[in-house]
Design an enzyme around this catalytic site. Sequence first.
Site, mmCIF file in Angstrom:
data_model
loop_
_atom_site.group_PDB
_atom_site.id
_atom_site.type_symbol
_atom_site.label_atom_id
_atom_site.label_comp_id
_atom_site.label_asym_id
_atom_site.label_seq_id
_atom_site.Cartn_x
_atom_site.Cartn_y
_atom_site.Cartn_z
ATOM 1 N N GLN A 221 0.855 -1.184 0.000
ATOM 2 C CA GLN A 221 0.000 0.000 0.000
ATOM 3 C C GLN A 221 0.888 1.229 0.000
ATOM 4 O OE1 GLN A 221 -3.643 -0.021 0.396
ATOM 5 N NE2 GLN A 221 -3.503 2.151 -0.111
ATOM 6 N N ASP B 13 14.217 6.761 -7.859
ATOM 7 C CA ASP B 13 13.476 6.465 -6.629
ATOM 8 C C ASP B 13 13.997 5.210 -5.945
ATOM 9 O OD1 ASP B 13 11.564 7.212 -4.767
ATOM 10 O OD2 ASP B 13 9.930 6.146 -5.746
#
EC number: 2.7.11.1
Length: 362
Positions: A70, A183
């Site tokens: 999530q 990232d």
Amino acid sequence: MPGKQSEDRPMEVAAVEDGGDEGLGGLTVEELQQGQEAALALEDMMALSAQTLVRTEVEELYEEVRPLGQGRFGRVLLVTHRQKGTPLALKQLPKHSTSLRSFLYEFCVGLSLGTHPAIVAAYGIGIESANSYSFLTEPVLHGDLITFIKPKVGLPQPAVQRCAAQLASALEHIHSHGLVYRDLKPENVLVCDPACQRVKLTDFGHTRPRGTMLRLTGPPIPYTAPELCAPPPLPEGLPIQPALDAWALGVLIFCLLTGYFPWDQPLVEVDPFFEDFLIWQASGQPQDRPQPWYNLSPAADTLLWGLLDPHPRKRNPVSSIKSYLGQPWKQREEGAEELTKELREDGSRGGQEAAKGEQPAC
């Protein structure tokens, strides 16, 4: 872990001359053209993918098994195909926070890179539902790398070198396509087995073509390269380059070896740990070595100094780690057998803890 915020926009090749100054990261016209070619290829792929989106509710085709992850912008589910029973990972992005273009971009970047063994394979199925966009990838079931890192300890040396080698290879693959990942952090590295033998890079929402203009709009994190923290050389920002990923790889390797972040922010004026590192890097004197670096070997020192050079033009590429594989990266491996046993028995512990005060722990 806090994320970094940024704004980015394409850059015209004519904006930088061949052999530009260090503030621009030394990007040449040829390098910028490679980035533009990557951007055009992605635009073509996005146009085609928009025409082939499957418009249906996910539940009609797939049955949810359990959540896999999530994030701020969506969730990842383990699903099975209702007719064939095939297990798949489904990334679902809500429409209220995700534009069609953003979805197609991440979907197509994943498709273009997913042939590499250390990158999560994406399947060419994009789904538009009433409230979300979704795409399918191979399922990786053992969580992300942050859950394997024992705070203040790290991982066993063999696991560190395996992870570093695979991630460097994945980043090389990304760079060869004219892209910069941007990232790299443990949360974006998925683990394929309890012993951490194989890892895969995921989440390409921040990946951009080389030369895209980037401006940092939020506070930096440990993985943010220092050139992004300085005032940008142009009003539009800084043209991004693979050296950003090399810096992040160096920080990640340090975290894996020690269980600590080397610093909170790469800013001398606000972070004494970063200042101590730069003093030691400049002097090379043993008495200047920061405490968390004490257990690293000379080979690890040289590797990390090259990846963590504050000047992007002098920074070593991610491929430089190949010269150090097989050499000791720690002076000693305290409790190596116990740590390896813990890694196999309980890959879910570790990185959720946080040290308070002093050196920031992973």
